[in-house]
Design a protein around this motif. Structure first.
Motif, PDB file in Angstrom:
ATOM      1  N   LYS A 109      -5.629  11.369  -7.508  1.00  0.00           N
ATOM      2  CA  LYS A 109      -5.088  12.064  -8.679  1.00  0.00           C
ATOM      3  C   LYS A 109      -4.005  11.262  -9.396  1.00  0.00           C
ATOM      4  CE  LYS A 109      -7.643  15.660  -8.589  1.00  0.00           C
ATOM      5  NZ  LYS A 109      -8.602  15.893  -9.684  1.00  0.00           N
ATOM      6  N   ILE A 110      -3.223  10.491  -8.651  1.00  0.00           N
ATOM      7  CA  ILE A 110      -2.159   9.719  -9.294  1.00  0.00           C
ATOM      8  C   ILE A 110      -2.642   8.318  -9.647  1.00  0.00           C
ATOM      9  CG2 ILE A 110       0.141   8.720  -8.989  1.00  0.00           C
ATOM     10  CD1 ILE A 110       0.901  11.129  -7.335  1.00  0.00           C
ATOM     11  N   LEU A 111      -3.195   7.601  -8.663  1.00  0.00           N
ATOM     12  CA  LEU A 111      -3.688   6.251  -8.930  1.00  0.00           C
ATOM     13  C   LEU A 111      -5.088   6.236  -9.531  1.00  0.00           C
ATOM     14  CD1 LEU A 111      -2.526   4.153  -5.830  1.00  0.00           C
ATOM     15  CD2 LEU A 111      -1.759   3.920  -8.195  1.00  0.00           C
ATOM     16  N   LYS A 112      -5.794   7.369  -9.364  1.00  0.00           N
ATOM     17  CA  LYS A 112      -7.175   7.476  -9.861  1.00  0.00           C
ATOM     18  C   LYS A 112      -8.048   6.347  -9.322  1.00  0.00           C
ATOM     19  CE  LYS A 112      -5.688   9.955 -13.998  1.00  0.00           C
ATOM     20  NZ  LYS A 112      -4.308  10.103 -13.536  1.00  0.00           N
ATOM     21  N   THR A 113      -7.864   6.066  -8.027  1.00  0.00           N
ATOM     22  CA  THR A 113      -8.608   5.015  -7.346  1.00  0.00           C
ATOM     23  C   THR A 113      -9.331   5.590  -6.138  1.00  0.00           C
ATOM     24  OG1 THR A 113      -6.973   3.329  -7.978  1.00  0.00           O
ATOM     25  CG2 THR A 113      -8.412   2.806  -6.125  1.00  0.00           C
ATOM     26  N   PRO A 114     -10.643   5.424  -6.055  1.00  0.00           N
ATOM     27  CA  PRO A 114     -11.362   5.898  -4.862  1.00  0.00           C
ATOM     28  C   PRO A 114     -11.014   5.037  -3.660  1.00  0.00           C
ATOM     29  CG  PRO A 114     -12.852   4.682  -6.302  1.00  0.00           C
ATOM     30  CD  PRO A 114     -11.556   4.797  -7.041  1.00  0.00           C
ATOM     31  N   ASP A 115     -10.436   5.635  -2.639  1.00  0.00           N
ATOM     32  CA  ASP A 115     -10.008   4.891  -1.447  1.00  0.00           C
ATOM     33  C   ASP A 115     -10.683   5.491  -0.222  1.00  0.00           C
ATOM     34  OD1 ASP A 115      -8.779   3.319   0.400  1.00  0.00           O
ATOM     35  OD2 ASP A 115      -6.833   4.318   0.283  1.00  0.00           O
ATOM     36  N   LEU A 116     -11.620   4.750   0.337  1.00  0.00           N
ATOM     37  CA  LEU A 116     -12.357   5.230   1.502  1.00  0.00           C
ATOM     38  C   LEU A 116     -11.749   4.761   2.817  1.00  0.00           C
ATOM     39  CD1 LEU A 116     -16.053   4.779   0.292  1.00  0.00           C
ATOM     40  CD2 LEU A 116     -14.476   6.660  -0.106  1.00  0.00           C
TER      41      LEU A 116
ATOM     42  N   ALA B  15       1.669  -0.577  -3.656  1.00  0.00           N
ATOM     43  CA  ALA B  15       2.642   0.373  -3.102  1.00  0.00           C
ATOM     44  C   ALA B  15       2.056   1.773  -3.012  1.00  0.00           C
ATOM     45  CB  ALA B  15       3.903   0.376  -3.971  1.00  0.00           C
ATOM     46  N   GLY B  16       1.304   2.174  -4.035  1.00  0.00           N
ATOM     47  CA  GLY B  16       0.702   3.503  -4.034  1.00  0.00           C
ATOM     48  C   GLY B  16      -0.324   3.674  -2.933  1.00  0.00           C
ATOM     49  N   ILE B  17      -1.168   2.667  -2.741  1.00  0.00           N
ATOM     50  CA  ILE B  17      -2.203   2.742  -1.701  1.00  0.00           C
ATOM     51  C   ILE B  17      -1.566   2.720  -0.313  1.00  0.00           C
ATOM     52  CG2 ILE B  17      -4.195   1.555  -0.701  1.00  0.00           C
ATOM     53  CD1 ILE B  17      -4.898   0.603  -3.521  1.00  0.00           C
TER      54      ILE B  17
ATOM     55  N   MET C 133      -2.340  14.405   5.092  1.00  0.00           N
ATOM     56  CA  MET C 133      -3.538  13.662   4.700  1.00  0.00           C
ATOM     57  C   MET C 133      -3.976  14.070   3.297  1.00  0.00           C
ATOM     58  SD  MET C 133      -7.407  13.855   6.175  1.00  0.00           S
ATOM     59  CE  MET C 133      -7.455  15.530   5.596  1.00  0.00           C
ATOM     60  N   ALA C 134      -3.915  15.372   3.005  1.00  0.00           N
ATOM     61  CA  ALA C 134      -4.268  15.851   1.671  1.00  0.00           C
ATOM     62  C   ALA C 134      -3.312  15.272   0.619  1.00  0.00           C
ATOM     63  CB  ALA C 134      -4.222  17.378   1.635  1.00  0.00           C
ATOM     64  N   LEU C 135      -2.047  15.149   0.974  1.00  0.00           N
ATOM     65  CA  LEU C 135      -1.076  14.542   0.057  1.00  0.00           C
ATOM     66  C   LEU C 135      -1.416  13.077  -0.188  1.00  0.00           C
ATOM     67  CD1 LEU C 135       2.242  16.063   1.470  1.00  0.00           C
ATOM     68  CD2 LEU C 135       1.095  16.688  -0.663  1.00  0.00           C
ATOM     69  N   GLY C 136      -1.853  12.376   0.863  1.00  0.00           N
ATOM     70  CA  GLY C 136      -2.246  10.980   0.715  1.00  0.00           C
ATOM     71  C   GLY C 136      -3.459  10.832  -0.192  1.00  0.00           C
ATOM     72  N   VAL C 137      -4.441  11.703  -0.005  1.00  0.00           N
ATOM     73  CA  VAL C 137      -5.631  11.677  -0.865  1.00  0.00           C
ATOM     74  C   VAL C 137      -5.254  12.014  -2.299  1.00  0.00           C
ATOM     75  CG1 VAL C 137      -7.868  12.787  -1.295  1.00  0.00           C
ATOM     76  CG2 VAL C 137      -7.197  12.211   1.039  1.00  0.00           C
ATOM     77  N   PHE C 138      -4.296  12.926  -2.469  1.00  0.00           N
ATOM     78  CA  PHE C 138      -3.817  13.280  -3.815  1.00  0.00           C
ATOM     79  C   PHE C 138      -3.214  12.058  -4.516  1.00  0.00           C
ATOM     80  CE2 PHE C 138      -0.421  14.645  -6.678  1.00  0.00           C
ATOM     81  CZ  PHE C 138      -1.082  15.571  -7.469  1.00  0.00           C
ATOM     82  N   VAL C 139      -2.473  11.252  -3.761  1.00  0.00           N
ATOM     83  CA  VAL C 139      -1.840  10.066  -4.352  1.00  0.00           C
ATOM     84  C   VAL C 139      -2.886   9.096  -4.886  1.00  0.00           C
ATOM     85  CG1 VAL C 139      -0.450   8.022  -3.846  1.00  0.00           C
ATOM     86  CG2 VAL C 139       0.269  10.252  -2.977  1.00  0.00           C
ATOM     87  N   THR C 140      -3.934   8.844  -4.108  1.00  0.00           N
ATOM     88  CA  THR C 140      -4.931   7.862  -4.546  1.00  0.00           C
ATOM     89  C   THR C 140      -5.867   8.422  -5.619  1.00  0.00           C
ATOM     90  OG1 THR C 140      -6.297   8.476  -2.630  1.00  0.00           O
ATOM     91  CG2 THR C 140      -4.935   6.507  -2.433  1.00  0.00           C
TER      92      THR C 140
ATOM     93  N   GLY D   2      -3.256   0.396   4.495  1.00  0.00           N
ATOM     94  CA  GLY D   2      -3.308   0.491   3.035  1.00  0.00           C
ATOM     95  C   GLY D   2      -3.052  -0.848   2.370  1.00  0.00           C
ATOM     96  N   LEU D   3      -2.150  -1.647   2.953  1.00  0.00           N
ATOM     97  CA  LEU D   3      -1.864  -2.982   2.410  1.00  0.00           C
ATOM     98  C   LEU D   3      -3.114  -3.854   2.440  1.00  0.00           C
ATOM     99  CD1 LEU D   3       0.102  -5.170   1.421  1.00  0.00           C
ATOM    100  CD2 LEU D   3       0.657  -5.643   3.816  1.00  0.00           C
ATOM    101  N   CYS D   4      -3.857  -3.782   3.530  1.00  0.00           N
ATOM    102  CA  CYS D   4      -5.095  -4.576   3.633  1.00  0.00           C
ATOM    103  C   CYS D   4      -6.080  -4.183   2.535  1.00  0.00           C
ATOM    104  CB  CYS D   4      -5.733  -4.374   5.005  1.00  0.00           C
ATOM    105  SG  CYS D   4      -4.748  -5.018   6.380  1.00  0.00           S
ATOM    106  N   THR D   5      -6.231  -2.875   2.321  1.00  0.00           N
ATOM    107  CA  THR D   5      -7.132  -2.399   1.271  1.00  0.00           C
ATOM    108  C   THR D   5      -6.658  -2.854  -0.098  1.00  0.00           C
ATOM    109  OG1 THR D   5      -7.708  -0.435   2.573  1.00  0.00           O
ATOM    110  CG2 THR D   5      -8.151  -0.336   0.221  1.00  0.00           C
ATOM    111  N   ALA D   6      -5.359  -2.730  -0.337  1.00  0.00           N
ATOM    112  CA  ALA D   6      -4.800  -3.093  -1.640  1.00  0.00           C
ATOM    113  C   ALA D   6      -4.947  -4.583  -1.926  1.00  0.00           C
ATOM    114  CB  ALA D   6      -3.334  -2.682  -1.708  1.00  0.00           C
ATOM    115  N   LEU D   7      -4.751  -5.421  -0.898  1.00  0.00           N
ATOM    116  CA  LEU D   7      -4.883  -6.867  -1.093  1.00  0.00           C
ATOM    117  C   LEU D   7      -6.316  -7.251  -1.432  1.00  0.00           C
ATOM    118  CD1 LEU D   7      -2.592  -8.283   1.745  1.00  0.00           C
ATOM    119  CD2 LEU D   7      -2.125  -8.205  -0.716  1.00  0.00           C
TER     120      LEU D   7
END
Length: 317
Positions: free
Chosen positions: A29-36, A205-207, A20-27, A73-78
């Motif tokens: 720190k890498i994508l720089k997108t707040p994902d709730l 893809a990132g989300i 989960m921490a790795l997933g939060v890191f992706v959004t 994640g796809l739903c959020t990204a769309l």
């Protein structure tokens, strides 16, 4: 011995939450997108994993959790890329909608234990514990005796192997062409678009990847604790942020690989801090406040370092 067992328990719990921490890191720190979406996708991983595990496929259940998280994640990204809704609002909307989905997967109840009905010798239905990956792994180690029979030790060893594989795979992926495109989208989306790369596709893809990791963590926790609960996702985002920020404070900004390792390590340190809090009889209802304070302190450390720990009077702390 008590201290060692407490430490092993904390490490095993930290490793369960490391994906989960790795997933939060992706959004973040890498994508720089707040994902709730995290609070919802974590639970959807648990519920889907529980349903497939009870059906008798514990390994497949973890992959099903991955797929369910990716769909969330796809739903959020769309919503972000197609409807141009604010990222924070997208996460809230999807996480809220997932509550109903999770409730339906659990069969209209708030929790579901990993057990199924079988017929005993007398022909009466009885509940039997479903097989999990941790149960199978434990059966391999039990003959060794000693500390190897300790459940927390077994969970720690198996989950450590899984997390190491995830870190290696993510490290390799983010240096491939698609992975570099995702990183570039987070660093400078306009530059990526000017390079004829579909930034909406790479963001999606990132989300999806991030939420798949979060759901996978939920699946691991489900098989470890042997039940899925509708309310287990509460506070997961704060926990993931705390892990990432603690890891960043300790590891610094030293590149992607160190960042991934630090995020997983931060999850372990976070659980150790919570375990120490429990050991001094801190009330269980204060965990969320403690989590918030850990995040605030971790966020404040870089600023204190920048100013040399100076007090208002001009003296160093």
């Amino acid at each position: 011995m008590v201290l060692i067992n407490m430490l092993i328990s904390a490490i095993s719990q930290g490793l369960l939450y490391a994906p989960m921490a790795l997933g939060v890191f992706v959004t973040f720190k890498i994508l720089k997108t707040p994902d709730l979406t995290v609070d919802g996708s974590f639970v959807v991983g648990m519920t889907v994993c529980a349903a497939v595990t009870i059906a008798g496929y514990p390994v497949l259940a973890l992959f099903a959790a991955l797929a369910a998280g990716a769909i969330a994640g796809l739903c959020t990204a769309l919503l972000q890329t197609r409807l141009k809704i604010e990222p924070i609002l997208c996460g809230i909307l999807v996480a809220t909608g997932l509550y109903t989905v999770n409730y339906a997967v659990l069969g209209g109840q708030s929790n579901l234990y990993l057990q199924r009905q079988v017929m005993n010798a007398a022909g009466y239905p009885v509940n039997q514990a479903a097989d999990t990956v941790y149960k199978s792994f434990g059966q391999l180690l039990n003959p060794l005796g000693g500390q190897w029979k300790n459940t927390n030790t077994q969970v720690m060893l198996l989950t450590l192997g899984i997390v190491l594989v995830l870190v290696v795979l993510l490290g390799i992926f983010f240096f491939t062409r698609p992975g570099m495109a995702i990183r570039g989208t987070g660093d400078n989306e306009e530059m990526v678009r000017s390079s004829s790369i579909n930034a909406d596709l790479t963001r999606t893809a990132g989300i999806m990847l991030a939420n798949a990791l979060v759901a996978f963590s939920g699946g691991l926790l489900c098989q470890q604790q042997r039940y899925a609960d509708l309310n287990c996702g509460s506070g997961m985002l704060v926990m993931g942020l705390a892990s990432v920020i603690i890891g960043q404070v300790l590891g610094g900004n030293r590149g992607l690989i160190v960042g991934l390792i630090s995020a997983a390590g931060g999850s372990i340190l976070y659980r150790i801090v919570l375990q120490l809090a429990y050991s001094i009889d801190l009330p269980s209802y204060s965990v969320k406040l403690l989590s918030t304070l850990i995040v605030i302190v971790a966020l404040g450390v870089p600023l204190l370092k920048k100013h040399g720990f100076k007090l208002p009077g001009g003296k160093k702390a």
